[in-house]
Design a protein around this motif. Structure first.
Motif, PDB file in Angstrom:
ATOM      1  N   PRO A   1      -6.159  20.232 -29.980  1.00  0.00           N
ATOM      2  CA  PRO A   1      -6.065  21.649 -30.333  1.00  0.00           C
ATOM      3  C   PRO A   1      -7.348  22.373 -29.933  1.00  0.00           C
ATOM      4  CG  PRO A   1      -6.509  20.347 -32.278  1.00  0.00           C
ATOM      5  CD  PRO A   1      -6.300  19.379 -31.150  1.00  0.00           C
ATOM      6  N   ALA A   2      -7.248  23.675 -29.782  1.00  0.00           N
ATOM      7  CA  ALA A   2      -8.408  24.473 -29.372  1.00  0.00           C
ATOM      8  C   ALA A   2      -8.368  25.808 -30.096  1.00  0.00           C
ATOM      9  CB  ALA A   2      -8.375  24.694 -27.874  1.00  0.00           C
ATOM     10  N   MET A   3      -9.549  26.423 -30.237  1.00  0.00           N
ATOM     11  CA  MET A   3      -9.601  27.732 -30.870  1.00  0.00           C
ATOM     12  C   MET A   3     -10.889  28.438 -30.504  1.00  0.00           C
ATOM     13  SD  MET A   3     -10.610  26.872 -34.835  1.00  0.00           S
ATOM     14  CE  MET A   3     -11.127  28.487 -35.313  1.00  0.00           C
ATOM     15  N   GLY A   4     -10.909  29.737 -30.718  1.00  0.00           N
ATOM     16  CA  GLY A   4     -12.129  30.514 -30.596  1.00  0.00           C
ATOM     17  C   GLY A   4     -12.546  30.837 -29.185  1.00  0.00           C
ATOM     18  N   ALA A   5     -13.759  31.343 -29.076  1.00  0.00           N
ATOM     19  CA  ALA A   5     -14.288  31.792 -27.793  1.00  0.00           C
ATOM     20  C   ALA A   5     -14.421  30.649 -26.797  1.00  0.00           C
ATOM     21  CB  ALA A   5     -15.645  32.456 -28.002  1.00  0.00           C
ATOM     22  N   GLU A   6     -14.507  29.400 -27.280  1.00  0.00           N
ATOM     23  CA  GLU A   6     -14.664  28.252 -26.393  1.00  0.00           C
ATOM     24  C   GLU A   6     -13.338  27.795 -25.786  1.00  0.00           C
ATOM     25  OE1 GLU A   6     -15.713  28.210 -29.630  1.00  0.00           O
ATOM     26  OE2 GLU A   6     -17.854  28.504 -29.343  1.00  0.00           O
ATOM     27  N   THR A   7     -12.249  28.396 -26.202  1.00  0.00           N
ATOM     28  CA  THR A   7     -10.936  27.974 -25.752  1.00  0.00           C
ATOM     29  C   THR A   7     -10.679  28.425 -24.325  1.00  0.00           C
ATOM     30  OG1 THR A   7     -10.109  28.195 -27.996  1.00  0.00           O
ATOM     31  CG2 THR A   7      -8.462  28.069 -26.258  1.00  0.00           C
TER      32      THR A   7
ATOM     33  N   ALA B   1      -0.762  26.896 -19.358  1.00  0.00           N
ATOM     34  CA  ALA B   1      -0.866  25.875 -20.389  1.00  0.00           C
ATOM     35  C   ALA B   1      -1.024  26.535 -21.759  1.00  0.00           C
ATOM     36  CB  ALA B   1      -2.062  24.972 -20.103  1.00  0.00           C
ATOM     37  N   PRO B   2       0.035  26.534 -22.551  1.00  0.00           N
ATOM     38  CA  PRO B   2      -0.069  27.165 -23.869  1.00  0.00           C
ATOM     39  C   PRO B   2      -1.034  26.395 -24.770  1.00  0.00           C
ATOM     40  CG  PRO B   2       1.948  25.906 -23.696  1.00  0.00           C
ATOM     41  CD  PRO B   2       1.312  25.885 -22.328  1.00  0.00           C
ATOM     42  N   VAL B   3      -1.707  27.118 -25.649  1.00  0.00           N
ATOM     43  CA  VAL B   3      -2.582  26.479 -26.613  1.00  0.00           C
ATOM     44  C   VAL B   3      -1.721  25.995 -27.779  1.00  0.00           C
ATOM     45  CG1 VAL B   3      -4.509  26.834 -28.197  1.00  0.00           C
ATOM     46  CG2 VAL B   3      -4.541  27.904 -25.943  1.00  0.00           C
ATOM     47  N   LEU B   4      -1.841  24.720 -28.077  1.00  0.00           N
ATOM     48  CA  LEU B   4      -1.091  24.112 -29.173  1.00  0.00           C
ATOM     49  C   LEU B   4      -2.088  23.759 -30.257  1.00  0.00           C
ATOM     50  CD1 LEU B   4       0.968  21.674 -26.950  1.00  0.00           C
ATOM     51  CD2 LEU B   4       1.716  23.878 -27.836  1.00  0.00           C
ATOM     52  N   ASN B   5      -1.888  24.268 -31.463  1.00  0.00           N
ATOM     53  CA  ASN B   5      -2.858  24.039 -32.518  1.00  0.00           C
ATOM     54  C   ASN B   5      -2.300  23.348 -33.745  1.00  0.00           C
ATOM     55  OD1 ASN B   5      -5.128  25.099 -31.240  1.00  0.00           O
ATOM     56  ND2 ASN B   5      -4.589  27.169 -31.810  1.00  0.00           N
TER      57      ASN B   5
ATOM     58  N   CYS C   1      -5.424  26.558 -39.212  1.00  0.00           N
ATOM     59  CA  CYS C   1      -3.983  26.714 -38.990  1.00  0.00           C
ATOM     60  C   CYS C   1      -3.156  26.455 -40.251  1.00  0.00           C
ATOM     61  CB  CYS C   1      -3.524  25.772 -37.878  1.00  0.00           C
ATOM     62  SG  CYS C   1      -4.136  26.228 -36.258  1.00  0.00           S
ATOM     63  N   GLY C   2      -3.812  26.062 -41.338  1.00  0.00           N
ATOM     64  CA  GLY C   2      -3.091  25.837 -42.586  1.00  0.00           C
ATOM     65  C   GLY C   2      -2.488  24.459 -42.736  1.00  0.00           C
ATOM     66  N   ASP C   3      -2.826  23.533 -41.832  1.00  0.00           N
ATOM     67  CA  ASP C   3      -2.342  22.164 -41.957  1.00  0.00           C
ATOM     68  C   ASP C   3      -3.257  21.386 -42.904  1.00  0.00           C
ATOM     69  OD1 ASP C   3      -0.108  22.272 -40.227  1.00  0.00           O
ATOM     70  OD2 ASP C   3      -1.352  21.918 -38.461  1.00  0.00           O
TER      71      ASP C   3
END
Length: 156
Positions: free
Chosen positions: A29-35, A41-45, A74-76
């Protein structure tokens, strides 16, 4: 409807689901400015999104990486993650953080000690990474490792 990037993923993995015998690949998974957002390629989190992609690709050599900061944002939860993806989890990135990104252990808002207990409770015995993505600690790159190791040794 087939998700964007699914065909590309199948081509990269090849017919056997791995690039070479004994080599596996992990979706992270990826997030934020570093993504690195790439249109193809969709981001899967979330655990649900990653589970769905694994189901679509059906490749035995493909697994996932659990990132505790992304998971939390993501609430997991760790128990839910391992209910869905336990046997496919090849790496846990154990890092503190908040909605603005990854932080050195103790500088974020995540319950790191609870995460360690939960990983033990679900029986995870795989690889753990303490590496933090991004450039936040460029001036002192060893600092996040020092904090994490101190916490794991009970010194924080």
């Amino acid at each position: 409807m087939r998700p964007a990037g699914a065909g590309r993923g199948r081509r990269l993995l090849g017919p056997e689901g791995r690039t070479a015998p004994g080599v596996g690949l992990l979706l992270a998974p990826a997030m934020g400015a570093e993504t690195p957002l790439i249109a193809e390629a969709p981001v899967l989190n979330t655990a649900r999104e990653l589970e769905a992609m694994l189901h679509r690709l059906r490749r035995p050599g493909l697994g996932v990486c659990l990132d505790t900061n992304v998971m939390s944002a993501c609430g997991d939860t760790i128990p839910d993650w391992f209910d869905r993806l336990g046997d496919r989890t090849g790496l846990v990135r154990l890092c503190d953080g908040n909605y603005h990104g990854w932080r050195a252990w103790g500088e974020g808002v995540l319950p790191m000690e609870r995460y360690l207990c939960q990983l033990n409770e679900v029986g995870y015995g795989g690889e753990i990474s303490l590496r933090l993505p991004g450039e936040r600690y460029l001036e002192r790159p060893s600092y996040p490792d020092e904090r994490a190791l101190a916490a794991l040794c009970g010194e924080v």
